[in-house]
Scaffold this motif. Structure first.
Motif, PDB file in Angstrom:
ATOM      1  N   MET A 131      -4.559  -5.443   5.571  1.00 31.45           N
ATOM      2  CA  MET A 131      -3.860  -4.232   5.993  1.00 31.45           C
ATOM      3  C   MET A 131      -2.482  -4.573   6.542  1.00 31.45           C
ATOM      4  N   GLN A 165      -4.349   2.788  23.239  1.00 34.08           N
ATOM      5  CA  GLN A 165      -4.062   4.106  22.712  1.00 34.08           C
ATOM      6  C   GLN A 165      -2.951   4.801  23.521  1.00 34.08           C
ATOM      7  N   ALA A 204       0.819  -1.212   0.000  1.00 29.45           N
ATOM      8  CA  ALA A 204       0.000   0.000   0.000  1.00 29.45           C
ATOM      9  C   ALA A 204       0.854   1.263   0.000  1.00 29.45           C
ATOM     10  N   LEU A 205       1.996   1.184   0.650  1.00 32.83           N
ATOM     11  CA  LEU A 205       2.854   2.356   0.770  1.00 32.83           C
ATOM     12  C   LEU A 205       3.341   2.847  -0.576  1.00 32.83           C
ATOM     13  N   ASN A 229       0.694   5.651  21.949  1.00 30.16           N
ATOM     14  CA  ASN A 229       1.167   7.016  21.774  1.00 30.16           C
ATOM     15  C   ASN A 229       2.484   7.253  22.490  1.00 30.16           C
ATOM     16  N   GLN A 241     -17.719   5.540  10.411  1.00 30.97           N
ATOM     17  CA  GLN A 241     -17.094   4.285  10.001  1.00 30.97           C
ATOM     18  C   GLN A 241     -17.867   3.619   8.859  1.00 30.97           C
ATOM     19  N   VAL A 251     -10.545   4.385   8.736  1.00 34.22           N
ATOM     20  CA  VAL A 251     -10.722   5.434   9.741  1.00 34.22           C
ATOM     21  C   VAL A 251      -9.708   5.300  10.869  1.00 34.22           C
ATOM     22  N   LEU A 252      -8.968   6.348  11.078  1.00 33.97           N
ATOM     23  CA  LEU A 252      -8.052   6.440  12.210  1.00 33.97           C
ATOM     24  C   LEU A 252      -8.749   7.216  13.316  1.00 33.97           C
ATOM     25  N   VAL A 253      -8.552   6.803  14.539  1.00 31.16           N
ATOM     26  CA  VAL A 253      -9.178   7.526  15.643  1.00 31.16           C
ATOM     27  C   VAL A 253      -8.123   8.141  16.539  1.00 31.16           C
ATOM     28  N   TYR A 277       0.490   4.496  -2.266  1.00 29.01           N
ATOM     29  CA  TYR A 277       0.145   5.769  -1.647  1.00 29.01           C
ATOM     30  C   TYR A 277       1.118   6.869  -2.038  1.00 29.01           C
ATOM     31  N   THR A 327       5.065   1.828   9.180  1.00 30.20           N
ATOM     32  CA  THR A 327       4.188   3.002   9.198  1.00 30.20           C
ATOM     33  C   THR A 327       3.987   3.601  10.577  1.00 30.20           C
ATOM     34  N   MET A 376      -9.431  -0.081  24.546  1.00 36.82           N
ATOM     35  CA  MET A 376      -8.888   0.792  23.510  1.00 36.82           C
ATOM     36  C   MET A 376      -8.078   1.933  24.092  1.00 36.82           C
ATOM     37  N   ASP A 412       0.579   5.232  16.062  1.00 40.25           N
ATOM     38  CA  ASP A 412      -0.803   5.646  15.900  1.00 40.25           C
ATOM     39  C   ASP A 412      -1.682   4.411  15.885  1.00 40.25           C
ATOM     40  N   VAL A 413      -2.952   4.632  16.150  1.00 34.41           N
ATOM     41  CA  VAL A 413      -3.864   3.499  16.264  1.00 34.41           C
ATOM     42  C   VAL A 413      -5.031   3.611  15.295  1.00 34.41           C
ATOM     43  N   LEU A 414      -5.186   2.606  14.476  1.00 36.02           N
ATOM     44  CA  LEU A 414      -6.328   2.498  13.583  1.00 36.02           C
ATOM     45  C   LEU A 414      -7.350   1.584  14.236  1.00 36.02           C
ATOM     46  N   VAL A 415      -8.605   1.899  14.090  1.00 32.17           N
ATOM     47  CA  VAL A 415      -9.632   1.053  14.676  1.00 32.17           C
ATOM     48  C   VAL A 415     -10.509   0.454  13.590  1.00 32.17           C
ATOM     49  N   GLN A 469       0.211  -1.721   5.473  1.00 34.24           N
ATOM     50  CA  GLN A 469      -0.465  -0.488   5.835  1.00 34.24           C
ATOM     51  C   GLN A 469      -0.312  -0.223   7.325  1.00 34.24           C
ATOM     52  N   ILE A 485     -12.977   8.704  23.620  1.00 35.17           N
ATOM     53  CA  ILE A 485     -13.485   7.489  22.974  1.00 35.17           C
ATOM     54  C   ILE A 485     -14.388   6.688  23.889  1.00 35.17           C
ATOM     55  N   LYS A 504      -0.612  17.340  16.730  1.00 34.78           N
ATOM     56  CA  LYS A 504      -0.458  15.956  16.293  1.00 34.78           C
ATOM     57  C   LYS A 504      -1.434  15.587  15.169  1.00 34.78           C
ATOM     58  N   ASP A 515     -14.059  -1.790  13.239  1.00 34.60           N
ATOM     59  CA  ASP A 515     -15.215  -2.353  13.943  1.00 34.60           C
ATOM     60  C   ASP A 515     -15.624  -3.663  13.267  1.00 34.60           C
TER      61      ASP A 515
END
Lengths: 337, 337
Positions: free
Chosen positions: B110, B82, A49-50, B86, A82, A92-94, A53, B59, B78, B91-94, B115, A69, A106, B96
DNA sequence: TCATAATAAGAAAACGATTACAACTATAAT
DNA sequence: ATTATAGTTGTAATCGTTTTCTTATTATGA
C-alpha cells in the motif's frame, strides 16, 4: 520510481501489453508475458494504485463509521467487516464519530469524492435525509442501529424484543421494582431498548415509574453516576437493567461503593456481552449479540450493492441470546474463564 | 456526476480557473470567483479526489497496522493517531495484523503503490530487513514496539525499566517467589518485559526459576491456562506478574476457580492499564502507558517525515507509571469508579 | 488457395484533476 | 505615447493507469 512505461520499454513491448499481463486480462503471448514479468522484477515495479483508480473509478476501499473505536463491542463488529472485506479484496477505512461529535459531512464527502466505494454506518446519528438521499446513489449499509422506516439495507438485532426478553427475565426472578439506565435518547438503540423494557413491564401490568428511567450515555461513568441517583431513591429499585455492559459495570461499582452486594442486595444486567462481561465480578447477565456476524453480513450486503446486484432482502435481523450469569442472583453453570 | 469541466462550462471560465478557486491558490477575479462558486453549488459538484491524488501524488491518508483491533490498549493508541491525523487533514486506514498472522507485504504494498502516504506500525512482527529498507524511502514510524538497533523513528515506553519497576514493587512487598507470564517471545514487548523482570530479581540476588517463567500470548485464555499450571507447581509462587492486563485477568480468574483469593493467597499484576483494569475485582495493579500520547506523538513524527523535515530526535520514550491498586494486597487510596 | 476467425500487440484516448507557461488585460510610471 | 508591472485568464501538458480501436499476424476450415 518506475512506471508502467519503464517496464514497457525494458520489456520491449507497449504499455498496453504490460497492463494486460498485470491485470491478467486480454491475450498476451507466452514470450512477452515472460519478458514483462522479468522487467517488473528487474525494476521492482509496483503499479501505482492512483492511476488505476482514476481510470477504473473505484478504489476497492470502503469506509466504516463507528461511534467510538474504543468500544469493544464495535471493534468486534469491525473485525467481522474487516475479515469479509479482505476476502473480497477490499480495504477498510475507519472513521471515529466520537459519539456523533464529528462532522458527518466528512464521511459523506469521502463517498461523493470517490475516495471510497461504499460506506457502512455503525451509527445512525447523522442527518437522516442526507443519509437517505445519499443512499440512492451510493452503496451504504446501516449496521447495529437501523433507521426507522428506512430504505437502506440494514443488519442488526431486534433491540426491542431483546430488551423485552431481558426485562421479562428480571420479572421472572420476581423483581418488580426495576430501573432502566437507558442509552442516549437520540439513538435508536437507546429508544428501542427502553421501549422493550416498558413493553415487558406493561404486559405484566407493572407500572413504569418515571424515576426508574434514567438516561445514560453508554459510558462506565454515566452508569456509575446514575446508579448513585437510583440508590438514593426513596423506593430503591431491586434490579437495574443497563442498556449496555459498560454502564452495567459502572452501576455495579457504584453499588459496591455504596456498600451493597450485587446480586445479593440489588440485581444488575447489561447488554451486548462484551468480552469483559464474563470477566467482571459478578459475571454480568446480559444480551449477547452476534457482533462478528453483524460485521460479516453488513460487508456482504455492501458487496452486493457494490456489484449492482438487486437485493432480494435488505433488512436483516440477527439472533441475540440472553446469557444468564451471576449478576442477577440466578447462577447457571458457566465456565469461569 | 459533474466534473470540473462541467463547472467550468457552467461558469464560463476555464478549468484552470475553477481549480484555482477550489484550491484557493493563484489569483482569480472577484466576479469569476463568484461565478465558479455558484456553478459548483448549482451542479452540486464534488471534486474527484482520485484526479487530484494522481496529479499531486499523495493521498492524504496514512495506514496504521495494529496487532489486534479488538484490544482496548491499541484502540486507545489509535484514537491518539486518529485525532492528530484529522487535525492535519489526514485520513486513517486501519489494518489488523491478527497477531502477525497476516501477510505483511500487503501493508508494504500500500505504501509502494502510493495508496497511502505513510505508515505507523503498532507491531514489529514483520520482516525486519524489508521494513528497514522501506523506511529509507517512505515515511514509517514504529510505535509501542520498537525495533532493536533501528534507524526508524520510534515512540514507546521503556518496557525493560517498567517491568523492572513492577518487579521491584513486588519484591518490596516481600514476595520473593514471583512468576512471570510473558508475552510471545517473538515480540520485543514480550522479551523486554521478561528482561526487566529478570534484572530486578538478579539485582536482589533472587534466583529466577525457569518454571516460574511461562510464555503466554497476551490473551485472557493463555493467562487462565498458564495460571493453572503455575498453581499446580510444587513450590507455588506467591505473586505473578503478567505481561499484560488481559493475561492478568485470566490469571486472577484461574486463581478464583482454584478457590484462591487474590491478593490474599496470591498477588497478581498486569501491564498496560486498560480501562477494565480498574473495573476488575480485584482492581489490577499495573503499569499505565500514555496510550493516547503515544498515538499523538507517532502521528506527529510521521507528519514531520511526510513533510520531509529532518528529525532532530527520532527515538522517543514516554513516561509510564506504576499504578498501585488492589491486586497485590497493598491498597492505596483510589476512587472506585 | 482463399476466406474467415482467432490471437497478439500497439497507438492513442480516456479518467479528472493540477500547474507551467504564455498571453492578454489594465494600470502605473516614465 | 511608451514601457513596465501586476493581475487575470486560458491552453495544454501532465500524473499512471486502463481500455477502445486498429492493425498485423497466425491458425483454421472449406
Amino acid at each position: 520510481m518506475p512506471t508502467i512505461k519503464d517496464v514497457a520499454k525494458h520489456a520491449n513491448v507497449s504499455v498496453a501489453t504490460v497492463s494486460r499481463v498485470l491485470s491478467k486480462t486480454g491475450t498476451v503471448s507466452e514470450k512477452n508475458t515472460q519478458n514483462v514479468l522479468e522487467a517488473i522484477n528487474a525494476l521492482n515495479y509496483k503499479p501505482n494504485a492512483l492511476g488505476r483508480y482514476l481510470r477504473t473509478a473505484h478504489t476497492q476501499t470502503i469506509l466504516v463509521v463507528v461511534p467510538d473505536i474504543t468500544n469493544p463491542f464495535f471493534s468486534n463488529v469491525m473485525k467481522g467487516i474487516q475479515t469479509m472485506a479482505n476476502e473480497q479484496g477490499y480495504d477498510v477505512l475507519v472513521m471515529d464519530a466520537e459519539h456523533a461529535h464529528f462532522d458527518s459531512r466528512k464521511c459523506f464527502d469521502m463517498l461523493e469524492q470517490k475516495q471510497v466505494d461504499g460506506l457502512i454506518m455503525l451509527t445512525s446519528r447523522v442527518d437522516r435525509n442526507v443519509l437517505l438521499d445519499l443512499g440512492k446513489e451510493h452503496a451504504i449499509v446501516l449496521a447495529c442501529e437501523y433507521l426507522e422506516g428506512t430504505t437502506l439495507p440494514t443488519v442488526s438485532i431486534d433491540n426491542i424484543s431483546a430488551a423485552r426478553k431481558m426485562t421479562e427475565y428480571l420479572l421472572g426472578l420476581n423483581y418488580t421494582n426495576i430501573a432502566h439506565i437507558t442509552g442516549p435518547m437520540e439513538t435508536v438503540l437507546g429508544v428501542d431498548r427502553l421501549r422493550g423494557f416498558k413493553q415487558a413491564l406493561q404486559a405484566k401490568s407493572v407500572d413504569v415509574k418515571s424515576l426508574n428511567i434514567q438516561e445514560g450515555d453508554f459510558s462506565i461513568e454515566s452508569g456509575y453516576n446514575i446508579m448513585g441517583k437510583l440508590l438514593s431513591l426513596e423506593d430503591r429499585p431491586e434490579a437495574v437493567f443497563a442498556a449496555n455492559d459498560e454502564m452495567a459495570m459502572g452501576a455495579v461499582n457504584a453499588a459496591k461503593a455504596y456498600g451493597l452486594n450485587v446480586p445479593g442486595d440489588i440485581a444488575v444486567t447489561g447488554f451486548d456481552d462484551i468480552k469483559m462481561a464474563s470477566m467482571f465480578t459478578p459475571q454480568l447477565t446480559t444480551i449477547s449479540q452476534p457482533t462478528f456476524e453483524i460485521g460479516r453480513k453488513s460487508m456482504d450486503l455492501l458487496f452486493h450493492l457494490l456489484n449492482k446486484e438487486v437485493l432480494v432482502q435488505s433488512q436483516f435481523v440477527l439472533e441475540d441470546t440472553l446469557v444468564i450469569r451471576e449478576s442477577c442472583g440466578h447462577l447457571k453453570e458457566q465456565p469461569l474463564q
